[in-house]
Design an enzyme around this catalytic site. Structure first.
Site, PDB file in Angstrom:
ATOM      1  N   ALA A 203       0.790  -1.321   0.019  1.00  0.00           N
ATOM      2  CA  ALA A 203      -0.013   0.180  -0.033  1.00  0.00           C
ATOM      3  C   ALA A 203       0.888   1.211  -0.020  1.00  0.00           C
ATOM      4  O   ALA A 203       1.994   1.304   0.524  1.00  0.00           O
ATOM      5  CB  ALA A 203      -0.946  -0.049   1.173  1.00  0.00           C
TER       6      ALA A 203
ATOM      7  N   PHE B 203       1.234   5.547   0.755  1.00  0.00           N
ATOM      8  CA  PHE B 203       0.948   6.560   1.768  1.00  0.00           C
ATOM      9  C   PHE B 203      -0.280   7.304   2.105  1.00  0.00           C
ATOM     10  O   PHE B 203      -0.763   7.830   3.159  1.00  0.00           O
ATOM     11  CB  PHE B 203       2.328   7.450   2.473  1.00  0.00           C
ATOM     12  CG  PHE B 203       2.350   8.715   1.315  1.00  0.00           C
ATOM     13  CD1 PHE B 203       1.441   9.862   1.916  1.00  0.00           C
ATOM     14  CD2 PHE B 203       2.746   8.915   0.365  1.00  0.00           C
ATOM     15  CE1 PHE B 203       1.463  10.811   1.117  1.00  0.00           C
ATOM     16  CE2 PHE B 203       2.775   9.777  -0.513  1.00  0.00           C
ATOM     17  CZ  PHE B 203       2.017  10.924  -0.122  1.00  0.00           C
TER      18      PHE B 203
ATOM     19  N   LYS C  24       1.471  -5.414   3.527  1.00  0.00           N
ATOM     20  CA  LYS C  24       2.789  -4.416   3.656  1.00  0.00           C
ATOM     21  C   LYS C  24       2.086  -2.837   3.560  1.00  0.00           C
ATOM     22  O   LYS C  24       2.174  -2.653   2.435  1.00  0.00           O
ATOM     23  CB  LYS C  24       3.762  -4.653   2.926  1.00  0.00           C
ATOM     24  CG  LYS C  24       4.995  -3.743   3.458  1.00  0.00           C
ATOM     25  CD  LYS C  24       5.905  -3.753   2.429  1.00  0.00           C
ATOM     26  CE  LYS C  24       5.977  -2.509   1.559  1.00  0.00           C
ATOM     27  NZ  LYS C  24       6.103  -0.902   2.389  1.00  0.00           N
TER      28      LYS C  24
ATOM     29  N   ARG D  30       5.552   4.703   5.850  1.00  0.00           N
ATOM     30  CA  ARG D  30       5.354   6.351   6.314  1.00  0.00           C
ATOM     31  C   ARG D  30       4.005   6.315   7.277  1.00  0.00           C
ATOM     32  O   ARG D  30       4.078   7.494   7.939  1.00  0.00           O
ATOM     33  CB  ARG D  30       5.418   7.229   5.237  1.00  0.00           C
ATOM     34  CG  ARG D  30       6.672   7.018   4.674  1.00  0.00           C
ATOM     35  CD  ARG D  30       6.616   8.079   3.629  1.00  0.00           C
ATOM     36  NE  ARG D  30       6.566   7.708   2.141  1.00  0.00           N
ATOM     37  CZ  ARG D  30       6.439   8.270   1.089  1.00  0.00           C
ATOM     38  NH1 ARG D  30       7.170   9.618   1.043  1.00  0.00           N
ATOM     39  NH2 ARG D  30       6.277   8.088  -0.077  1.00  0.00           N
TER      40      ARG D  30
ATOM     41  N   SER E  29       3.400   4.579  -6.683  1.00  0.00           N
ATOM     42  CA  SER E  29       4.153   5.156  -7.723  1.00  0.00           C
ATOM     43  C   SER E  29       4.346   4.222  -8.923  1.00  0.00           C
ATOM     44  O   SER E  29       4.318   3.041  -8.810  1.00  0.00           O
ATOM     45  CB  SER E  29       5.434   5.904  -7.516  1.00  0.00           C
ATOM     46  OG  SER E  29       6.196   4.558  -6.990  1.00  0.00           O
TER      47      SER E  29
ATOM     48  N   CYS F 154      -4.563  10.111  -5.881  1.00  0.00           N
ATOM     49  CA  CYS F 154      -4.316   9.725  -7.280  1.00  0.00           C
ATOM     50  C   CYS F 154      -5.330  10.208  -8.185  1.00  0.00           C
ATOM     51  O   CYS F 154      -4.924  10.057  -9.375  1.00  0.00           O
ATOM     52  CB  CYS F 154      -4.250   8.081  -7.292  1.00  0.00           C
ATOM     53  SG  CYS F 154      -5.606   7.455  -6.946  1.00  0.00           S
TER      54      CYS F 154
HETATM   55  P1  NAD Z   1       5.362   4.635  -3.463  1.00  0.00           P
HETATM   56  O1  NAD Z   1       5.520   3.894  -4.745  1.00  0.00           O
HETATM   57  O2  NAD Z   1       6.634   5.544  -3.168  1.00  0.00           O
HETATM   58  O3  NAD Z   1       5.112   3.384  -2.240  1.00  0.00           O
HETATM   59  C1  NAD Z   1       4.417   2.525  -2.344  1.00  0.00           C
HETATM   60  C2  NAD Z   1       4.451   1.022  -1.754  1.00  0.00           C
HETATM   61  O4  NAD Z   1       5.660   0.599  -2.478  1.00  0.00           O
HETATM   62  C3  NAD Z   1       5.015   1.490  -0.420  1.00  0.00           C
HETATM   63  O5  NAD Z   1       4.704   0.312   0.583  1.00  0.00           O
HETATM   64  C4  NAD Z   1       6.661   1.398  -0.332  1.00  0.00           C
HETATM   65  O6  NAD Z   1       7.219   0.830   0.475  1.00  0.00           O
HETATM   66  C5  NAD Z   1       6.916   0.603  -1.610  1.00  0.00           C
HETATM   67  N1  NAD Z   1       7.797   1.118  -2.592  1.00  0.00           N
HETATM   68  C6  NAD Z   1       8.321   2.344  -2.682  1.00  0.00           C
HETATM   69  N2  NAD Z   1       9.289   2.549  -3.916  1.00  0.00           N
HETATM   70  C7  NAD Z   1       9.544   1.310  -4.093  1.00  0.00           C
HETATM   71  C8  NAD Z   1      10.368   0.642  -5.032  1.00  0.00           C
HETATM   72  N3  NAD Z   1      11.550   1.341  -5.657  1.00  0.00           N
HETATM   73  N4  NAD Z   1      10.345  -0.626  -5.195  1.00  0.00           N
HETATM   74  C9  NAD Z   1       9.555  -1.556  -4.610  1.00  0.00           C
HETATM   75  N5  NAD Z   1       8.754  -1.098  -3.651  1.00  0.00           N
HETATM   76  C10 NAD Z   1       8.725   0.303  -3.426  1.00  0.00           C
HETATM   77  O7  NAD Z   1       3.907   5.226  -3.494  1.00  0.00           O
HETATM   78  P2  NAD Z   1       3.668   6.481  -2.326  1.00  0.00           P
HETATM   79  O8  NAD Z   1       4.397   7.591  -2.380  1.00  0.00           O
HETATM   80  O9  NAD Z   1       3.394   5.783  -1.124  1.00  0.00           O
HETATM   81  O10 NAD Z   1       2.141   6.829  -2.873  1.00  0.00           O
HETATM   82  C11 NAD Z   1       2.011   7.764  -3.811  1.00  0.00           C
HETATM   83  C12 NAD Z   1       1.743   7.462  -5.395  1.00  0.00           C
HETATM   84  O11 NAD Z   1       0.693   6.419  -5.349  1.00  0.00           O
HETATM   85  C13 NAD Z   1       1.481   8.358  -6.545  1.00  0.00           C
HETATM   86  O12 NAD Z   1       2.054   8.302  -7.484  1.00  0.00           O
HETATM   87  C14 NAD Z   1      -0.060   8.067  -6.671  1.00  0.00           C
HETATM   88  O13 NAD Z   1      -0.759   8.451  -7.750  1.00  0.00           O
HETATM   89  C15 NAD Z   1      -0.304   6.566  -6.258  1.00  0.00           C
HETATM   90  N6  NAD Z   1      -1.367   6.340  -5.969  1.00  0.00           N
HETATM   91  C16 NAD Z   1      -2.388   5.620  -7.048  1.00  0.00           C
HETATM   92  C17 NAD Z   1      -3.513   5.120  -6.734  1.00  0.00           C
HETATM   93  C18 NAD Z   1      -4.521   4.533  -7.778  1.00  0.00           C
HETATM   94  O14 NAD Z   1      -5.515   3.960  -7.475  1.00  0.00           O
HETATM   95  N7  NAD Z   1      -3.839   4.645  -9.060  1.00  0.00           N
HETATM   96  C19 NAD Z   1      -3.864   5.484  -5.587  1.00  0.00           C
HETATM   97  C20 NAD Z   1      -3.376   5.946  -4.574  1.00  0.00           C
HETATM   98  C21 NAD Z   1      -2.018   6.202  -4.799  1.00  0.00           C
END
Ligand code: NAD
Length: 519
Positions: free
Chosen positions: A170, A172, A196, A200, A249, A304
């Site tokens: 998930a 943040f 997981k 943050r 992301s 998002c």
């Molecule tokens: P993030 O990708 O940084 O983190 C999401 C999850 O992935 C976390 O649990 C993190 O521990 C893990 N993670 C982070 N970087 C990683 C990597 N390089 N390799 C493997 N795992 C990794 O995202 P965030 O900053 O927590 O959330 C914001 C992003 O989520 C924005 O881009 C937003 O658009 C997107 N989002 C999309 C939706 C949707 O439904 N499309 C909904 C909510 C958020």
């Protein structure tokens, strides 16, 4: 409330309405029905985004702990998948009530860790709760199909069955809603679940786990681990895990989709966005401007489905000054302060990134009509605040248009016609959401049919579908075959077994072997 107290020890009021913590508490792992302290040597700080004070620590679970969690899921699967569907339904009926009863406590925890305003945090819980409510219809949702008499004495029918241990990773920005898109759907279908949460904002997921336990979910049906890359790789690689739901992301989502798929797992990956609001000159002006401002700056743009890009068509370009006036009226403050409209960003790094994307617009020739970069919030000088920002004269080749900003920034483009606007939207790689504002039904219909985006609002700025539908982001905003929740969610978390059965009367028994294909 009890869990909140155990999550965060001894609170000391700093000033009215604001808490700080005298000693730092730790996020527990949830393994086999117990909240346990990690033995990990590696821990990350959790910050209050409004103050940047450290409010807790989260472990990077050790390999042994992650193995224990997935083993617990595997053991529990044997009994949980055989538990009657009515018993599973009853647990989720109790769960939705417990979430309702605790919505304010959950919201407080979200505001503390994530920063959004309390009212918006309640919305975060509420939209997840709706998915839990929908899981209570599982007895209808999991129905199979039957076709009697496909030939003489032969019937065909299907069972929809669970697939095994499933996992969720998930982000943040929705600490309650997104975990609630994941494990309730997966579990009610008879799967066990490894979650997981975002490292943050782990607190809300822990409280949701406690409430699920209180609702009667047996030990091991939900396990929670914390961590970053190692935890993600573990989930992508462990052979017992059959399916992964990811939200976050593009960088992480593409990686998880590829690694998980390569290992033979189902993966659904909801990722980044750039959502356009197309404003036609015939739109209801008052309504449209209010909707745009709310959808661009609510949750400090960290949604998002935030409407982060406006395309003003024809004479609607003259509405810019009024748009700016409305945005100026929003109050930037800590999320727990009365009247706050726009809370802080998640981290100082996020703030710096948003500010630099605004600056990139300036450097490339855009105009900053409203600049939130130097906003000061009294009493919260160390918070990660950026005020509502409106950047006009933006063109599709600019960095501030191409990248997802994920902050309270509305970039504004102009178009001469609806066709031009559609071309712009379809050229953008993302396909999460979009909206058209118009009083012309034909224009609305043309837009909904021609725009290549998965979720479309007509005079609705953030068209997130209710859970009887599915969250249908598309193109670069999604990887996978079946989307989140609704019918597609059930499909993702189940497999189909098809039975072809023949019951012949005694006198119709075959007299010799049939060696040719039946025709
Ligand atoms: P993030 O990708 O940084 O983190 C999401 C999850 O992935 C976390 O649990 C993190 O521990 C893990 N993670 C982070 N970087 C990683 C990597 N390089 N390799 C493997 N795992 C990794 O995202 P965030 O900053 O927590 O959330 C914001 C992003 O989520 C924005 O881009 C937003 O658009 C997107 N989002 C999309 C939706 C949707 O439904 N499309 C909904 C909510 C958020």
């Amino acid at each position: 409330a009890t869990l909140m107290r155990s999550l965060v020890k001894k609170r000391v009021p700093l000033q009215k309405g604001h808490m700080c913590y005298s000693s730092v508490s730790t996020a527990k792992l949830f393994i086999d029905g117990k909240f346990v302290e990690s033995k990990s040597p590696e821990w990350l700080d959790i910050h209050n985004p409004a103050t940047n004070e450290v409010i807790g620590r989260v472990p990077k679970a050790t390999h042994e702990e992650m193995l224990a969690a997935v083993d617990s899921c595997s053991r529990a699967y044997h009994t949980w998948s055989e538990t009657s569907i009515l018993a599973r339904q009853q647990i989720f009926l109790r769960y939705q009530q417990l979430i309702k009863d605790n919505i304010k406590e959950l919201a407080k925890l979200i505001t503390l860790e994530q920063g959004k305003t309390l009212a918006d945090a309640e919305g975060d819980v509420f939209r997840g709760l709706q998915v839990v409510e929908h899981t209570c219809s599982i007895t209808s949702l999991m129905l199979g199909e039957t076709l009697p008499s496909i030939t003489k004495d032969m019937d065909t029918y299907t069972y929809r069955l669970p697939i095994g241990v499933c996992a969720g990773i998930a982000p943040f920005n929705f600490p309650a809603m997104i975990p609630l898109w994941m494990f309730p759907m997966g579990m009610v279908c008879g799967n066990t679940y490894l979650l997981k949460p975002s490292e943050r904002v782990p607190g809300c997921a822990m409280m949701l786990a406690k409430l699920l336990q209180d609702a009667g979910a047996p030990d091991g049906t939900l396990n929670i681990i914390h961590g970053q890359h190692d935890a993600v790789n573990f989930i992508c690689d462990h052979p017992a895990i059959k399916a992964i739901s990811f939200v976050g992301s593009n960088q992480a989502g593409e990686y998880i989709y590829e690694r998980g798929s390569k290992n033979g797992k189902r993966v659904q990956s909801n990722m980044g966005a750039k959502n356009h609001g197309v404003v036609m000159p015939d739109a209801n002006k008052e309504n449209t401007l209010n909707q745009l401002v709310g959808a661009a700056f609510g949750a400090a743009g960290q949604r998002c489905m935030a409407l982060s890009t406006a395309i003003l068509v024809g004479e609607a370009r003259n509405w810019l000054p009024e748009l700016v006036e409305r945005a100026k009226g929003l109050r930037v403050n800590a999320g727990d302060q009365p009247g706050a409209d726009v809370g802080p960003l998640i981290s100082p790094q996020a703030k710096e990134r948003v500010n630099s994307l605004i600056q990139s617009g300036v450097d490339e020739g855009a105009k900053v009509l409203l600049d939130g970069r130097n906003v000061k919030v009294k009493g919260y000088e160390n918070g990660n605040f950026v005020g509502p920002t409106i950047v006009s004269n933006v063109t599709p080749d600019m960095k501030c248009y191409k990248e997802e900003i994920f902050g309270p920034v509305l970039v504004v483009l102009e178009a001469d016609s609806l066709d031009d606007a559609i071309r712009i939207v379809n050229k953008n790689p993302y396909g999460n959401g979009t909206a058209i504002f118009t009083t012309n039904g034909a224009a609305a219909r043309k837009y909904t049919h021609q725009v290549d985006v998965g979720q479309i609002g007509v005079n609705v700025p953030i068209p997130v579908p209710l859970p009887m539908f599915s969250f249908t982001g598309s193109r670069a905003s999604f990887r996978g075959d079946t989307n989140f929740y609704g019918k597609q969610g059930i499909q993702f978390y189940t497999q189909i077994k098809t039975v072809t059965a023949q019951w012949k009367a005694e006198d119709a028994t075959l007299k010799s072997p049939a060696v040719t294909m039946p025709t």
